[in-house]
Design a protein around this motif. Structure first.
Motif, PDB file in Angstrom:
ATOM      1  N   VAL A  59     -11.293   0.703   6.960  1.00 46.64           N
ATOM      2  CA  VAL A  59     -12.614   0.948   7.525  1.00 46.64           C
ATOM      3  C   VAL A  59     -13.538   1.490   6.437  1.00 46.64           C
ATOM      4  N   THR A  60     -14.730   0.919   6.326  1.00 48.17           N
ATOM      5  CA  THR A  60     -15.778   1.517   5.498  1.00 48.17           C
ATOM      6  C   THR A  60     -16.761   2.151   6.475  1.00 48.17           C
ATOM      7  N   SER A  61     -16.566   3.420   6.764  1.00 51.32           N
ATOM      8  CA  SER A  61     -17.372   4.049   7.807  1.00 51.32           C
ATOM      9  C   SER A  61     -18.832   4.175   7.416  1.00 51.32           C
ATOM     10  N   VAL A  62     -19.101   4.357   6.151  1.00 54.58           N
ATOM     11  CA  VAL A  62     -20.480   4.478   5.678  1.00 54.58           C
ATOM     12  C   VAL A  62     -20.624   3.633   4.423  1.00 54.58           C
ATOM     13  N   MET A  63     -21.602   2.756   4.434  1.00 54.97           N
ATOM     14  CA  MET A  63     -21.914   1.982   3.236  1.00 54.97           C
ATOM     15  C   MET A  63     -23.433   1.936   3.119  1.00 54.97           C
ATOM     16  N   VAL A  64     -23.957   2.515   2.062  1.00 59.40           N
ATOM     17  CA  VAL A  64     -25.395   2.548   1.860  1.00 59.40           C
ATOM     18  C   VAL A  64     -25.828   1.181   1.323  1.00 59.40           C
ATOM     19  N   VAL A  65     -26.446   0.390   2.183  1.00 54.51           N
ATOM     20  CA  VAL A  65     -26.788  -0.994   1.857  1.00 54.51           C
ATOM     21  C   VAL A  65     -27.720  -1.116   0.646  1.00 54.51           C
ATOM     22  N   PRO A  66     -28.757  -0.275   0.488  1.00 54.47           N
ATOM     23  CA  PRO A  66     -29.646  -0.453  -0.677  1.00 54.47           C
ATOM     24  C   PRO A  66     -28.960  -0.249  -2.032  1.00 54.47           C
ATOM     25  N   HIS A  67     -27.742   0.303  -2.060  1.00 50.68           N
ATOM     26  CA  HIS A  67     -27.027   0.472  -3.326  1.00 50.68           C
ATOM     27  C   HIS A  67     -26.471  -0.840  -3.857  1.00 50.68           C
ATOM     28  N   ARG A  68     -26.416  -1.878  -2.999  1.00 53.13           N
ATOM     29  CA  ARG A  68     -25.765  -3.128  -3.367  1.00 53.13           C
ATOM     30  C   ARG A  68     -26.610  -4.325  -2.959  1.00 53.13           C
ATOM     31  N   PRO A  69     -26.503  -5.425  -3.673  1.00 57.63           N
ATOM     32  CA  PRO A  69     -27.158  -6.652  -3.211  1.00 57.63           C
ATOM     33  C   PRO A  69     -26.465  -7.127  -1.925  1.00 57.63           C
ATOM     34  N   ALA A  70     -27.245  -7.409  -0.891  1.00 54.60           N
ATOM     35  CA  ALA A  70     -26.695  -7.704   0.438  1.00 54.60           C
ATOM     36  C   ALA A  70     -25.791  -8.933   0.462  1.00 54.60           C
ATOM     37  N   VAL A  71     -26.210 -10.029  -0.143  1.00 54.31           N
ATOM     38  CA  VAL A  71     -25.415 -11.261  -0.100  1.00 54.31           C
ATOM     39  C   VAL A  71     -24.107 -11.088  -0.876  1.00 54.31           C
ATOM     40  N   LEU A  72     -24.167 -10.454  -2.034  1.00 54.68           N
ATOM     41  CA  LEU A  72     -22.964 -10.204  -2.820  1.00 54.68           C
ATOM     42  C   LEU A  72     -22.000  -9.295  -2.053  1.00 54.68           C
ATOM     43  N   THR A  73     -22.512  -8.263  -1.422  1.00 54.41           N
ATOM     44  CA  THR A  73     -21.675  -7.350  -0.637  1.00 54.41           C
ATOM     45  C   THR A  73     -20.989  -8.085   0.508  1.00 54.41           C
ATOM     46  N   ALA A  74     -21.734  -8.937   1.202  1.00 56.64           N
ATOM     47  CA  ALA A  74     -21.145  -9.718   2.294  1.00 56.64           C
ATOM     48  C   ALA A  74     -20.036 -10.625   1.763  1.00 56.64           C
ATOM     49  N   LYS A  75     -20.247 -11.231   0.605  1.00 58.89           N
ATOM     50  CA  LYS A  75     -19.235 -12.108   0.007  1.00 58.89           C
ATOM     51  C   LYS A  75     -17.996 -11.316  -0.399  1.00 58.89           C
ATOM     52  N   ILE A  76     -18.184 -10.151  -0.989  1.00 57.25           N
ATOM     53  CA  ILE A  76     -17.051  -9.305  -1.391  1.00 57.25           C
ATOM     54  C   ILE A  76     -16.247  -8.890  -0.163  1.00 57.25           C
ATOM     55  N   LEU A  77     -16.933  -8.433   0.890  1.00 61.54           N
ATOM     56  CA  LEU A  77     -16.236  -7.999   2.108  1.00 61.54           C
ATOM     57  C   LEU A  77     -15.489  -9.146   2.769  1.00 61.54           C
ATOM     58  N   SER A  78     -16.110 -10.323   2.834  1.00 63.38           N
ATOM     59  CA  SER A  78     -15.431 -11.457   3.463  1.00 63.38           C
ATOM     60  C   SER A  78     -14.250 -11.921   2.622  1.00 63.38           C
ATOM     61  N   THR A  79     -14.359 -11.837   1.299  1.00 66.01           N
ATOM     62  CA  THR A  79     -13.239 -12.197   0.432  1.00 66.01           C
ATOM     63  C   THR A  79     -12.071 -11.243   0.621  1.00 66.01           C
ATOM     64  N   ILE A  80     -12.344  -9.942   0.667  1.00 66.25           N
ATOM     65  CA  ILE A  80     -11.290  -8.961   0.932  1.00 66.25           C
ATOM     66  C   ILE A  80     -10.635  -9.238   2.271  1.00 66.25           C
ATOM     67  N   ASP A  81     -11.448  -9.543   3.276  1.00 63.48           N
ATOM     68  CA  ASP A  81     -10.949  -9.825   4.618  1.00 63.48           C
ATOM     69  C   ASP A  81      -9.992 -11.019   4.620  1.00 63.48           C
ATOM     70  N   VAL A  82     -10.390 -12.100   3.972  1.00 66.37           N
ATOM     71  CA  VAL A  82      -9.566 -13.320   3.955  1.00 66.37           C
ATOM     72  C   VAL A  82      -8.308 -13.136   3.111  1.00 66.37           C
ATOM     73  N   LEU A  83      -8.460 -12.587   1.891  1.00 61.72           N
ATOM     74  CA  LEU A  83      -7.316 -12.456   1.002  1.00 61.72           C
ATOM     75  C   LEU A  83      -6.301 -11.429   1.483  1.00 61.72           C
ATOM     76  N   SER A  84      -6.741 -10.473   2.292  1.00 66.96           N
ATOM     77  CA  SER A  84      -5.806  -9.459   2.814  1.00 66.96           C
ATOM     78  C   SER A  84      -5.026  -9.991   4.012  1.00 66.96           C
ATOM     79  N   GLY A  85      -5.435 -11.151   4.526  1.00 65.53           N
ATOM     80  CA  GLY A  85      -4.749 -11.716   5.684  1.00 65.53           C
ATOM     81  C   GLY A  85      -5.314 -11.253   7.005  1.00 65.53           C
ATOM     82  N   ALA A  86      -6.365 -10.441   6.977  1.00 64.52           N
ATOM     83  CA  ALA A  86      -6.953  -9.930   8.211  1.00 64.52           C
ATOM     84  C   ALA A  86      -7.917 -10.925   8.834  1.00 64.52           C
ATOM     85  N   GLY A  87      -8.534 -11.765   8.000  1.00 60.71           N
ATOM     86  CA  GLY A  87      -9.571 -12.655   8.495  1.00 60.71           C
ATOM     87  C   GLY A  87      -9.140 -14.084   8.634  1.00 60.71           C
TER      88      GLY A  87
END
Length: 87
Positions: A59-87
């Protein structure tokens, strides 16, 4: 150990190694978790934990969105999700 989930709260990009000023948001005036710059980057830490577990939910309970580019962050999170077997 019986844990179901791990909450990773690393939203601060940089934390100084020593804080002389009083922290206004705690009763003691101390910075939460003490001072010190030794923190891991949140998404990298989650990716590392995901590679080590098959059962633990992350769980990432808090993530300050302006610290990161939104599209890149979404791609990183979805990649972690898929590669971990959760997604």
């Amino acid at each position: 150990m019986g844990f179901d989930y791990c909450d990773v709260q690393r939203t601060t990009v940089v934390i100084p190694t020593a804080i002389a000023a009083e922290y206004p948001y705690s009763a003691s005036g101390e910075f939460p978790s003490g001072a010190g710059g030794e923190r891991h980057e949140q998404l990298t830490e989650i990716a590392w934990i995901a590679a080590k577990t098959t059962r633990l939910r992350l769980v990432t309970s808090v993530m300050v969105v302006p610290h990161r580019p939104a599209v890149l962050t979404a791609k990183i999170l979805s990649t972690i999700d898929v590669l971990s077997g959760a997604g």
